[in-house]
Design an enzyme around this catalytic site. Structure first.
Site, short mmCIF file in Angstrom:
data_model
loop_
_atom_site.label_atom_id
_atom_site.label_comp_id
_atom_site.label_asym_id
_atom_site.label_seq_id
_atom_site.Cartn_x
_atom_site.Cartn_y
_atom_site.Cartn_z
N ARG A 1 7.96 -76.04 9.53
CA ARG A 1 8.01 -77.37 8.93
C ARG A 1 9.43 -77.77 8.56
O ARG A 1 9.76 -78.95 8.48
CB ARG A 1 7.12 -77.43 7.70
CG ARG A 1 5.67 -77.13 7.98
CD ARG A 1 4.83 -77.14 6.71
NE ARG A 1 4.79 -78.46 6.12
CZ ARG A 1 3.98 -79.43 6.52
NH1 ARG A 1 3.14 -79.21 7.52
NH2 ARG A 1 3.99 -80.61 5.94
N ASP B 1 2.82 -87.80 10.62
CA ASP B 1 1.83 -86.87 10.05
C ASP B 1 1.09 -86.10 11.15
O ASP B 1 -0.06 -85.68 10.96
CB ASP B 1 0.77 -87.61 9.22
CG ASP B 1 1.34 -88.16 7.93
OD1 ASP B 1 2.42 -87.71 7.51
OD2 ASP B 1 0.71 -89.06 7.34
N ILE C 1 8.77 -90.48 -1.73
CA ILE C 1 10.09 -91.07 -1.54
C ILE C 1 10.14 -92.43 -2.22
O ILE C 1 9.24 -93.27 -2.04
CB ILE C 1 10.42 -91.21 -0.04
CG1 ILE C 1 10.52 -89.83 0.61
CG2 ILE C 1 11.74 -91.97 0.16
CD1 ILE C 1 11.63 -88.94 0.06
N LEU D 1 5.99 -93.29 6.35
CA LEU D 1 7.17 -92.71 6.98
C LEU D 1 6.83 -92.25 8.40
O LEU D 1 5.68 -91.92 8.69
CB LEU D 1 7.67 -91.50 6.18
CG LEU D 1 8.19 -91.77 4.77
CD1 LEU D 1 8.48 -90.45 4.06
CD2 LEU D 1 9.44 -92.65 4.80
N CYS E 1 -0.71 -89.05 -14.59
CA CYS E 1 -1.59 -88.40 -13.62
C CYS E 1 -2.90 -88.02 -14.30
O CYS E 1 -2.89 -87.26 -15.28
CB CYS E 1 -0.92 -87.16 -13.04
SG CYS E 1 -1.99 -86.27 -11.87
N CYS F 1 -4.95 -82.62 -7.53
CA CYS F 1 -4.65 -84.00 -7.17
C CYS F 1 -5.90 -84.73 -6.67
O CYS F 1 -6.62 -84.22 -5.81
CB CYS F 1 -3.56 -84.02 -6.10
SG CYS F 1 -3.14 -85.65 -5.48
N SER G 1 -6.14 -87.32 -4.80
CA SER G 1 -6.05 -87.62 -3.37
C SER G 1 -6.52 -86.43 -2.54
O SER G 1 -7.26 -86.58 -1.56
CB SER G 1 -4.62 -88.00 -3.00
OG SER G 1 -4.30 -89.29 -3.48
#
Length: 373
Positions: free
Chosen positions: A58, A135, A159, A170, A199, A215, A217
């Site tokens: 990565r 992605d 970002i 992105l 959060c 999280c 998400s």
């Protein structure tokens, strides 16, 4: 070849193709390898095994596509014209869906435009090795975007750009030509802790570090199992993703609204009543979510997420009836339905109450931060 002139031309082409900002950087991400390994070793990636499986690849774009020496990083804004932040957050009988997923899935659109950009560059050089990514491969897109000058890494790990906030996608185009590189932006988060303190599940454990296992998400999108009771009340009415850390960020005052038709709220999500969404058959779900990022979680996970939201809603005979009608379809789903029924019948939390973080978030949004068309 005048690569300086070519870089300027690339940025012009990218704008014509619908990107709002473009930057260029080299492929050296070695400074991020240690923190990536530490994050993986801590298990913060949860059940996203593909993150650990590819390891340090990565952080090495030149191994992903041999010969790569530059990365063209692009930004495409996605904030829909009718974001309706406060309306969906405050109405507990309605669903909140992350704003990036209200329209069509972005992957194909962004990738196609990146491919067109690569083709334009290819026409200007003798030979070009290139490959677009959105992605779609093990690559550290946020560090690349930061290095290319698209923004800095906020404390929520996203970002941020001083002129656009964080409501953007992105994408990367890996190339094998020596284009001049851009300068990174200076981090301008300062002492602000808004994203961390807001959060709902305390998933941001330190600046720039998110424990995906906490999280919302991750829990509503990537995780397909039984969601721990510890997180169910905090999930509230968020049935797909969570935007809280972006909603409270002061830099999102400046976020532009997207002009892309594909990113606008689709008609079936303009009045996201929980009961109506919960009663969709699998066929209806697949039909309504055609071309949507939401479709990939499948109907059972969709129902699981909505059942939690229904458990967090004020008592309603219609909600209880809908939950009862879905029992027996799937064992995992039944666990969440039973929990939701208990919350409805016992009215925990008390009817009409909203946790303090949710109240604070709604107040911020209603004051116009970020822009809500």
């Amino acid at each position: 070849m005048d690569y300086q002139q070519l870089a300027q031309q690339i940025k012009l082409w990218a704008t014509e193709l619908g990107f709002q900002k473009v930057g260029i950087c080299d492929v050296d991400l070695s400074e991020h390898e240690a923190e990536l390994q530490k994050w993986l070793d801590a298990g913060f990636h949860g059940e996203m095994d593909w993150m650990a499986r590819h390891g340090m690849l990565r952080a090495r774009p030149n191994e992903l596509l041999p010969g790569t020496i530059r990365v063209i990083s692009v930004r495409m804004d996605y904030l829909p014209q009718q974001a309706a932040f406060s309306a969906n957050l405050s109405r507990r009988d309605h669903a909140y869906i992350s704003r990036y997923a209200l329209g069509r899935d972005y992957h194909k659109l962004v990738r196609n435009q990146l491919k067109k950009l690569g083709q334009k560059i290819e026409q200007q050089v003798d030979a070009l090795g290139y490959r677009p990514f959105v992605d779609s491969a093990p690559i550290l897109e946020r560090p690349l975007a930061q290095k290319a000058g698209l923004g800095w890494t906020g404390k929520h790990s996203l970002i941020l750009d001083k002129d656009a906030g964080s409501w953007f996608f992105l994408g990367e185009l890996l190339v094998d030509i020596p284009l001049p590189v851009d300068e990174p932006q200076v981090n301008q988060c300062g002492k602000c802790q808004a994203c961390i303190t807001s959060c709902p599940t305390n998933a941001i454990i330190e600046d720039g570090v998110v424990d995906a296992r906490r999280c919302i998400s991750y829990l509503t999108i990537e995780f397909d199992g039984v969601i721990d009771e510890e997180f169910r009340h905090a999930i509230g009415n968020r049935i797909y993703g969570c935007d809280d850390c972006q909603l409270v960020c002061p830099w999102n005052r400046f976020a532009p609204l997207s002009e892309q038709d594909d990113f606008q709220r689709r008609e079936v999500l303009k009045n996201p009543d929980l009961v109506s969404l919960f009663l969709w058959s699998e066929e209806t779900f697949l039909d309504h979510m055609q071309g949507s990022a939401i479709r990939r979680i499948g109907h059972i996970q969709w129902l699981r997420n909505i059942s939690i939201a229904m458990g967090n809603a004020d008592y309603s005979p219609e909600i209880v009836d809908a939950l009862e009608r879905r029992k027996g379809i799937n064992d995992m789903l039944d666990i969440h339905i039973q929990w939701a029924l208990e919350q409805q019948l016992n009215q925990i939390p008390t009817p009409g109450t909203i946790d303090t973080k949710q109240q604070r978030l709604i107040r911020i949004v209603q004051k116009g931060l970020p822009r809500d068309a």
